[in-house]
Design a protein around this motif. Sequence first.
Motif, PDB file in Angstrom:
ATOM      1  N   ALA A  74       0.849  -1.188   0.000  1.00  0.00           N
ATOM      2  CA  ALA A  74       0.000   0.000   0.000  1.00  0.00           C
ATOM      3  C   ALA A  74       0.885   1.239   0.000  1.00  0.00           C
ATOM      4  CB  ALA A  74      -0.914   0.007   1.218  1.00  0.00           C
ATOM      5  N   GLU A  75       0.480   2.225  -0.758  1.00  0.00           N
ATOM      6  CA  GLU A  75       1.200   3.485  -0.828  1.00  0.00           C
ATOM      7  C   GLU A  75       1.024   4.252   0.486  1.00  0.00           C
ATOM      8  OE1 GLU A  75       1.131   7.566  -3.536  1.00  0.00           O
ATOM      9  OE2 GLU A  75      -0.296   5.970  -3.949  1.00  0.00           O
ATOM     10  N   ALA A  76       2.128   4.656   1.102  1.00  0.00           N
ATOM     11  CA  ALA A  76       2.057   5.422   2.349  1.00  0.00           C
ATOM     12  C   ALA A  76       1.415   6.772   2.077  1.00  0.00           C
ATOM     13  CB  ALA A  76       3.449   5.606   2.935  1.00  0.00           C
ATOM     14  N   GLY A  77       0.313   7.044   2.733  1.00  0.00           N
ATOM     15  CA  GLY A  77      -0.367   8.313   2.582  1.00  0.00           C
ATOM     16  C   GLY A  77      -1.048   8.526   1.245  1.00  0.00           C
ATOM     17  N   GLY A  78      -1.240   7.449   0.489  1.00  0.00           N
ATOM     18  CA  GLY A  78      -1.867   7.583  -0.821  1.00  0.00           C
ATOM     19  C   GLY A  78      -2.763   6.403  -1.147  1.00  0.00           C
ATOM     20  N   PRO A  79      -3.408   6.439  -2.302  1.00  0.00           N
ATOM     21  CA  PRO A  79      -4.386   5.408  -2.632  1.00  0.00           C
ATOM     22  C   PRO A  79      -3.816   4.172  -3.337  1.00  0.00           C
ATOM     23  CG  PRO A  79      -4.434   7.098  -4.309  1.00  0.00           C
ATOM     24  CD  PRO A  79      -3.430   7.542  -3.274  1.00  0.00           C
ATOM     25  N   GLY A  80      -2.567   4.213  -3.780  1.00  0.00           N
ATOM     26  CA  GLY A  80      -2.008   3.111  -4.573  1.00  0.00           C
ATOM     27  C   GLY A  80      -1.981   1.791  -3.820  1.00  0.00           C
ATOM     28  N   ARG A  81      -2.387   0.715  -4.517  1.00  0.00           N
ATOM     29  CA  ARG A  81      -2.431  -0.611  -3.901  1.00  0.00           C
ATOM     30  C   ARG A  81      -1.993  -1.684  -4.889  1.00  0.00           C
ATOM     31  NH1 ARG A  81      -2.999   2.388  -0.258  1.00  0.00           N
ATOM     32  NH2 ARG A  81      -4.619   2.488   1.293  1.00  0.00           N
ATOM     33  N   LEU A  82      -1.345  -2.725  -4.358  1.00  0.00           N
ATOM     34  CA  LEU A  82      -0.990  -3.937  -5.090  1.00  0.00           C
ATOM     35  C   LEU A  82      -1.497  -5.114  -4.282  1.00  0.00           C
ATOM     36  CD1 LEU A  82       0.628  -5.708  -7.150  1.00  0.00           C
ATOM     37  CD2 LEU A  82       2.618  -5.385  -5.643  1.00  0.00           C
ATOM     38  N   PHE A  83      -2.072  -6.099  -4.959  1.00  0.00           N
ATOM     39  CA  PHE A  83      -2.608  -7.282  -4.278  1.00  0.00           C
ATOM     40  C   PHE A  83      -2.349  -8.510  -5.138  1.00  0.00           C
ATOM     41  CE2 PHE A  83      -6.219 -10.184  -3.429  1.00  0.00           C
ATOM     42  CZ  PHE A  83      -5.970 -10.427  -2.086  1.00  0.00           C
ATOM     43  N   PHE A  98       2.753 -18.905 -10.868  1.00  0.00           N
ATOM     44  CA  PHE A  98       1.725 -18.528  -9.906  1.00  0.00           C
ATOM     45  C   PHE A  98       0.400 -18.442 -10.659  1.00  0.00           C
ATOM     46  CE2 PHE A  98      -0.443 -14.565  -8.401  1.00  0.00           C
ATOM     47  CZ  PHE A  98      -0.810 -14.973  -7.130  1.00  0.00           C
ATOM     48  N   LYS A  99      -0.596 -19.171 -10.189  1.00  0.00           N
ATOM     49  CA  LYS A  99      -1.925 -19.144 -10.791  1.00  0.00           C
ATOM     50  C   LYS A  99      -2.839 -18.411  -9.826  1.00  0.00           C
ATOM     51  CE  LYS A  99      -5.426 -22.245 -12.709  1.00  0.00           C
ATOM     52  NZ  LYS A  99      -5.759 -23.662 -12.946  1.00  0.00           N
ATOM     53  N   GLY A 100      -3.237 -17.202 -10.227  1.00  0.00           N
ATOM     54  CA  GLY A 100      -4.065 -16.440  -9.318  1.00  0.00           C
ATOM     55  C   GLY A 100      -4.306 -15.030  -9.814  1.00  0.00           C
ATOM     56  N   ARG A 101      -4.636 -14.177  -8.877  1.00  0.00           N
ATOM     57  CA  ARG A 101      -5.058 -12.803  -9.168  1.00  0.00           C
ATOM     58  C   ARG A 101      -3.973 -11.804  -8.806  1.00  0.00           C
ATOM     59  NH1 ARG A 101      -8.993  -9.309  -5.565  1.00  0.00           N
ATOM     60  NH2 ARG A 101      -9.330  -7.545  -6.960  1.00  0.00           N
ATOM     61  N   ILE A 102      -3.746 -10.854  -9.702  1.00  0.00           N
ATOM     62  CA  ILE A 102      -2.928  -9.685  -9.413  1.00  0.00           C
ATOM     63  C   ILE A 102      -3.801  -8.471  -9.689  1.00  0.00           C
ATOM     64  CG2 ILE A 102      -0.908  -8.304 -10.023  1.00  0.00           C
ATOM     65  CD1 ILE A 102       0.584 -10.858 -10.681  1.00  0.00           C
ATOM     66  N   ALA A 103      -3.837  -7.556  -8.723  1.00  0.00           N
ATOM     67  CA  ALA A 103      -4.627  -6.334  -8.871  1.00  0.00           C
ATOM     68  C   ALA A 103      -3.767  -5.136  -8.482  1.00  0.00           C
ATOM     69  CB  ALA A 103      -5.874  -6.390  -7.999  1.00  0.00           C
ATOM     70  N   ILE A 104      -3.807  -4.105  -9.324  1.00  0.00           N
ATOM     71  CA  ILE A 104      -3.137  -2.832  -9.059  1.00  0.00           C
ATOM     72  C   ILE A 104      -4.211  -1.754  -9.162  1.00  0.00           C
ATOM     73  CG2 ILE A 104      -1.427  -1.157  -9.869  1.00  0.00           C
ATOM     74  CD1 ILE A 104       0.075  -3.529 -11.171  1.00  0.00           C
ATOM     75  N   THR A 105      -4.287  -0.896  -8.153  1.00  0.00           N
ATOM     76  CA  THR A 105      -5.272   0.192  -8.205  1.00  0.00           C
ATOM     77  C   THR A 105      -4.629   1.522  -7.829  1.00  0.00           C
ATOM     78  OG1 THR A 105      -5.986  -0.289  -5.939  1.00  0.00           O
ATOM     79  CG2 THR A 105      -7.279  -1.279  -7.699  1.00  0.00           C
ATOM     80  N   ASP A 106      -5.095   2.561  -8.498  1.00  0.00           N
ATOM     81  CA  ASP A 106      -4.749   3.949  -8.196  1.00  0.00           C
ATOM     82  C   ASP A 106      -3.255   4.244  -8.200  1.00  0.00           C
ATOM     83  OD1 ASP A 106      -7.371   4.986  -8.006  1.00  0.00           O
ATOM     84  OD2 ASP A 106      -7.577   4.007  -6.052  1.00  0.00           O
ATOM     85  N   THR A 107      -2.502   3.578  -9.064  1.00  0.00           N
ATOM     86  CA  THR A 107      -1.087   3.875  -9.207  1.00  0.00           C
ATOM     87  C   THR A 107      -0.604   3.419 -10.579  1.00  0.00           C
ATOM     88  OG1 THR A 107       1.084   3.721  -8.137  1.00  0.00           O
ATOM     89  CG2 THR A 107      -0.256   1.726  -8.112  1.00  0.00           C
ATOM     90  N   PRO A 108       0.210   4.183 -11.297  1.00  0.00           N
ATOM     91  CA  PRO A 108       0.799   5.439 -10.857  1.00  0.00           C
ATOM     92  C   PRO A 108      -0.170   6.619 -10.897  1.00  0.00           C
ATOM     93  CG  PRO A 108       1.480   5.019 -13.104  1.00  0.00           C
ATOM     94  CD  PRO A 108       0.675   3.824 -12.646  1.00  0.00           C
ATOM     95  N   ASP A 109      -1.349   6.426 -11.452  1.00  0.00           N
ATOM     96  CA  ASP A 109      -2.338   7.501 -11.521  1.00  0.00           C
ATOM     97  C   ASP A 109      -3.620   7.075 -10.813  1.00  0.00           C
ATOM     98  OD1 ASP A 109      -0.732   9.126 -13.348  1.00  0.00           O
ATOM     99  OD2 ASP A 109      -1.178   7.566 -14.818  1.00  0.00           O
ATOM    100  N   ARG A 110      -4.260   8.013 -10.152  1.00  0.00           N
ATOM    101  CA  ARG A 110      -5.565   7.737  -9.534  1.00  0.00           C
ATOM    102  C   ARG A 110      -6.533   7.293 -10.624  1.00  0.00           C
ATOM    103  NH1 ARG A 110      -6.543   9.771  -4.185  1.00  0.00           N
ATOM    104  NH2 ARG A 110      -4.732  10.916  -3.468  1.00  0.00           N
ATOM    105  N   GLY A 111      -7.330   6.301 -10.307  1.00  0.00           N
ATOM    106  CA  GLY A 111      -8.311   5.791 -11.259  1.00  0.00           C
ATOM    107  C   GLY A 111      -7.819   4.624 -12.094  1.00  0.00           C
TER     108      GLY A 111
END
Length: 150
Positions: A74-83, A98-111
């Motif tokens: 998680a981005e410190a003080g920001g919305p960016g996330r990796l899962f 690896f068989k599964g899910r990768i999710a990136i949100t709000d980084t490098p740009d919001r939205g």
Amino acid sequence: MRIRPLLLTALLASLTVPGSAQDAAEPTRVLSPKAAQRLMTNKGLTLQWIDWNTRGTAVVQHEGDVWTLRGAQAEAGGPGRLFLDGTITEIGADYFTFKGRIAITDTPDRGRTCDRTKTWHFAITQKRRYYRLREFEWCDDLTDYIDIHF
């Protein structure tokens, strides 16, 4: 013909549907016990858009012969996330799949949202001290460096 409910339940449970959670429970192929130990004792993960120096967590566990990976940053003080969440299907001397899910949100740009479930490939290259995701431009043509450090 009438089938008893217990028998029907047992019959349905024995069926394997491609792409189901039952597929994910196939045993992990461990071709290198040394690499498996290195992966199990990793030192966290990073996505370059979030932070190279403050790592997220990457938890590798195994129950019997099935190895799993669940990670987040998680981005410190920001919305960016990796899962990351899924099953490790194979561990070689310098790679794992690896068989599964990768999710990136709000980084490098919001939205920005990147979310995909598939088979992924991580590898150690050029004597680096981390596994790097080999699918670089899997979402909207940006290069995402996802690294699992050891």
